[in-house]
Structure formats: structure tokens, C-alpha cells
Design an enzyme around this catalytic site. Structure first.
Site, PDB file in Angstrom:
ATOM      1  N   GLY A 100     -77.237  28.783  28.021  1.00 36.05           N
ATOM      2  CA  GLY A 100     -77.875  30.022  27.604  1.00 36.05           C
ATOM      3  C   GLY A 100     -76.930  31.197  27.499  1.00 36.05           C
ATOM      4  O   GLY A 100     -77.373  32.324  27.257  1.00 36.05           O
ATOM      5  N   ASP A 101     -75.626  30.973  27.711  1.00 40.46           N
ATOM      6  CA  ASP A 101     -74.673  32.072  27.561  1.00 40.46           C
ATOM      7  C   ASP A 101     -73.332  31.488  27.119  1.00 40.46           C
ATOM      8  O   ASP A 101     -73.306  30.354  26.643  1.00 40.46           O
ATOM      9  CB  ASP A 101     -74.585  32.885  28.872  1.00 40.46           C
ATOM     10  CG  ASP A 101     -74.282  34.365  28.605  1.00 40.46           C
ATOM     11  OD1 ASP A 101     -73.423  34.640  27.749  1.00 40.46           O
ATOM     12  OD2 ASP A 101     -74.886  35.238  29.255  1.00 40.46           O
ATOM     13  N   ASP A 102     -72.230  32.254  27.241  1.00 36.43           N
ATOM     14  CA  ASP A 102     -70.950  31.793  26.705  1.00 36.43           C
ATOM     15  C   ASP A 102     -70.596  30.374  27.194  1.00 36.43           C
ATOM     16  O   ASP A 102     -70.764  30.057  28.368  1.00 36.43           O
ATOM     17  CB  ASP A 102     -69.830  32.751  27.124  1.00 36.43           C
ATOM     18  CG  ASP A 102     -70.049  34.168  26.582  1.00 36.43           C
ATOM     19  OD1 ASP A 102     -70.954  34.361  25.740  1.00 36.43           O
ATOM     20  OD2 ASP A 102     -69.313  35.074  27.007  1.00 36.43           O
TER      21      ASP A 102
END
Ligand code: NAG
Length: 441
Positions: A246-248
Site C-alpha cells: 500500500g505504499d512505496d
């Protein structure tokens, strides 16, 4: 889609090998250990029924490894089964071996989760003031640790933490799935990481860390579930991994504003190679916490699907820190919001005591051999007036828009550098001045 797959396959075949035909790997950065002393979690009362709490078994097994100090270290074997446990600390000279079908699963009872001190380079927890919850599997001041096996799973059951984040009921910063702090000679390989409460793998103040053949999975809407975040660490090698979170996917960091500046520990000599994945945020990220500086970073052979920003270098006023000698090459992306983004107005501050005159510096960035399809905007590069980005050089970049939709042109300001064979044509700042790019351009 089929065409894309064929293209990707060809691309990977073409790119996988050196001139001699051997794949370049992380081998040699950390000495490989074969341990003759082996124990099983079952010997310490571990029960893999998915319900029994195994904290005591893990602590006793690791206590045994720490105090018996067998020559060559000890392997802790986790057989097939689901081992529910609270967070625990690793020790030096150990291998945590997850057999096929083994799952180490975090308890969802968050009330008694142990707290530890904030990192000095952050001054406070990343999301909440004060301390932070200890990572699920934690290592501090260690050397010679291997986490490996036959693709067993470390499952953070992060849903309860994501809900607290969404409902704003978190008291302290969420736990990472795995953190090594002040540690060296670490190998993480052949393990699946799932549903981390927060960042997945966080080596901080570490050196000589190899992460290879891992799979990292979290839902696309899970908050801040970064894949791998090397932080104020050096000689890190990440390769042959699939990350969808859900992120980098990978974000290189080095501390936050005045705390990171005074701690002064850069991230450097980091290789990221043959990583594939997808996220609404960055594929290859640097930042935004880069106050200790970031240099000598190589990312190559990266394949991204359904990605927010393919390559994202991000910092902020008040961060300070020099980001330099960054090379990104051989990237293929399909369906991206932005191909390349370099900006200095990203991310929040730890408190109001940051120095507004602490301007970040970004220089000597090489990006080459990047191809993309369905890319909404090829590039956005926005430097600071009083600290323009220097020597940003782009070579052989083809980032195509979505067929039938309006194409968003490159946008740049306060940047100098140059470009060769970049399509669509980049902003004028980068067209007119290839002369500022050095020879390795
Ligand atoms: C685990 O490590 C942390 C950080 O060093 C420490 O605060 C904590 O007491 C340790 N826990 C145990 C059970 O040893």
C-alpha cells in the site's frame, strides 16, 4: 496485455545477464553461514495450531541460542504450521528457518504490545509523538543473522493496526514487521512477508544487509505498508523480489529534519535489482526522510505494474541532506500516474522546530533506459529556487501516454541537466543543456 507480457519477458531475458552470461547478484556482501547446531521451535513447546500463543517458546529458543553460544551459531527451525506469537527479539549468530508451510503470525492483541524508544534520527515516532511500538520481529545491535527457509510466511495481521490508523485511535507509531537496528551481516531470503502493520522490512543504522528472493504483500489500500526501507544504512543489496503493497515498494531514507541532520548518518552504497511489483505510490523511492544524506544508489532492472510513480525522489524544505549519485536504469512500467518525479515539497515535519533554511540538495542523478506504457505524465521535476536540482541527466526514455487520453507534458522548474533520446520530449531546462551532464551520461 499479452504483448506487454512478451515485451517484459524479452526485456528481462535481455537484461538479466552480464557479458559473461552470469547474473549479477548480491553474493559476497554478507558471508553465507551453514549452521550445524539446529533446534526446533517444537523443542521449546511451540505449537503450530494457529491459536496457541508461542511467545514463550520463541523467547526460550532464542535465549538458548544467545547463551549457549554454539560455534557457528544456531538454526531455529520452524516446521509447517501456524505459530501465533507476540513480538520477539532475535539474537546474533542465528538463522530463523521457516520450513515450507510455516507461518509466524503476529497476535492481534495490540494492548500489551511493547514500546521502544524513538529513533534518534527521527526524534519521535514517525506517525505519533513519543516512543513507537517494537517491530514484530526485532533485532538490535546484532550481527550474523539469517532469516530464510522454504518460502514460509511472516504474517503481521496488520488489519487491526490499519483500522486504528483509519479511526485515528493509534497512541503510538505502528510496528514494522521486521526491524534491524545497529546491526550488520544480515541475510533475508526466501520468505513471504504479509500484511505488515506499518513498513515491512526496516534496516536502520545497519551495514551489509542482503535481501533477496522475498515476496512482500499487503493490500493496495493498506496505509504506509512500505516494502523495504533502508534507513541510514550502507552496503545494502536488494534483489529478485516481488513487492506489492500500500505504499512505496522500496524507499531509501536517512532521518527526519533537525533530528536526522544532527544524527548525520547517510544511506549509501545500496543496490536494488530485479524487483517487480505494484503500488499506488512509488516503485523506486528515495525519501522523503533524507536528512542524513543519500548517495551511491543503483536501481536496475525494475518492472512495475499499476504504479503511482515509477521513480520518485522526494524531499522537503527543513530536511537538509544531500541526495547525490543516484543511478536508475532499465525500468519497465505499465499503467503509471507518473513515470519520473523529483520534488522538494513532499512529506510532513516532526515538529515546528525544523530549520526552514535547511534546504535539501539533489544532484548527479542518472536515469536511463526507461520504457513505459499507459503513463499519464512522463516527468515532473521541481527543484527549489534557492537549491535547484543539479546535473539531472536522462537517457533513452520512452514513456507513452494512454491511447485516446490527453497527454500531460513534462513539467520542470529549477533544475539543470540534460537529456538524450527522451520521448515525449522533456521540458526545455533539460533539452538545452546536455553539456552540464558529466561523461558517464
Ligand atoms: C527486545 O528489544 C528491545 C529493544 O532493544 C528491548 O527494549 C526489549 O526489552 C527486548 N525484549 C525482550 C523480551 O528482551
Amino acid at each position: 496485455m499479452r504483448l506487454a507480457c512478451i515485451t517484459v519477458t524479452l526485456f528481462l531475458i535481455l537484461k538479466c545477464c552480464t557479458a559473461s552470461g552470469e547474473a549479477v547478484t548480491c553474493t559476497g556482501i554478507v558471508p553465507m553461514r551453514y549452521r550445524t547446531d539446529k533446534i526446533s521451535i517444537a523443542d521449546f513447546g511451540g505449537v503450530g495450531d494457529g491459536r496457541t500463543l508461542n511467545t514463550k517458546a520463541f523467547n526460550e529458543a532464542i535465549y538458548r541460542i544467545k547463551h549457549l553460544r554454539r560455534r557457528g551459531g544456531t538454526l531455529l527451525y520452524i516446521p509447517a504450521g501456524v505459530y501465533l506469537t507476540e513480538s520477539f527479539n532475535l539474537t546474533s549468530r542465528m538463522t530463523l528457518f521457516l520450513a515450507k508451510g510455516a507461518v509466524i503470525k503476529a497476535t492481534q492483541k495490540t494492548a500489551n504490545w511493547p514500546l521502544i524508544a524513538p529513533l534518534p534520527s527521527y526524534g519521535r515516532g514517525r506517525e505519533r509523538p513519543g516512543g513507537r511500538y517494537m517491530s514484530f520481529i526485532h533485532g538490535e545491535g546484532l550481527h550474523d543473522v539469517i532469516i530464510t527457509g522454504e518460502k514460509g510466511t511472516i504474517d503481521g495481521q496488520g488489519g487491526v493496526w490499519w483500522d486504528m490508523w483509519r479511526k485515528r485511535t493509534l497512541r503510538f507509531t505502528r510496528p514494522n514487521l521486521i526491524e534491524f537496528k545497529d546491526s550488520r551481516n544480515i541475510i533475508i531470503s526466501n520468505v513471504i512477508f504479509k500484511n505488515s502493520p506499518f513498513w515491512n522490512i526496516h534496516p536502520v543504522y545497519c551495514s551489509n544487509v542482503v535481501i533477496q528472493h522475498v515476496t512482500i504483500l499487503a493490500p493496495p489500500d493498506s496505509p504506509n505498508t512500505d516494502g523495504i526501507d533502508p534507513d541510514s544504512s550502507s552496503h545494502i543489496c536488494i534483489e529478485d523480489s516481488y513487492i506489492s503493497t500500500g505504499d512505496d515498494l522500496v524507499a531509501v531514507k536517512s532521518g527526519w529534519d533537525e533530528y536526522g541532520i544532527s544524527y548525520g548518518r547517510p544511506s549509501h552504497d545500496i543496490t536494488i535489482r530485479r524487483v517487480t511489483g505494484s503500488s499506488r505510490f512509488a516503485g523506486i523511492g528515495i525519501g522523503s526522510e533524507t536528512s542524513g544524506g543519500v548517495y551511491n544508489i543503483l536501481a536496475e532492472d525494475i518492472t512495475l505494474y499499476n504504479i503511482g510513480v515509477g521513480i520518485h525522489i522526494k524531499t522537503n524544505i527543513g530536511r537538509g541532506g544531500i541526495i547525490r549519485n543516484i543511478t536508475v536504469s532499465d525500468v519497465y512500467m505499465v499503467n503509471a500516474r507518473k513515470g519520473i518525479k523529483i520534488t522538494a515539497d513532499v512529506g510532513d515535519h516532526p515538529d515546528n522546530n525544523y530549520n526552514p533554511n535547511a534546504l535539501p540538495v539533489i544532484k548527479h542523478v542518472r536515469i536511463r533506459n526507461v520504457r513505459g506504457e499507459k503513463v499519464q505524465q512522463a516527468g515532473l521535476i521541481k527543484g527549489l529556487k534557492n537549491s535547484p536540482f543539479m546535473d539531472i541527466c536522462l537517457t533513452n526514455i520512452n514513456l507513452h501516454g494512454t491511447i485516446g487520453s490527453r497527454y500531460v507534458a513534462w513539467q520542470c522548474s529549477d533544475v539543470n541537466g540534460g537529456s538524450i533520446q527522451v520521448k515525449p520530449s522533456p521540458c526545455s531546462e533539460l533539452i538545452r543543456s546536455t553539456g552540464t551532464c558529466s561523461s558517464q551520461f
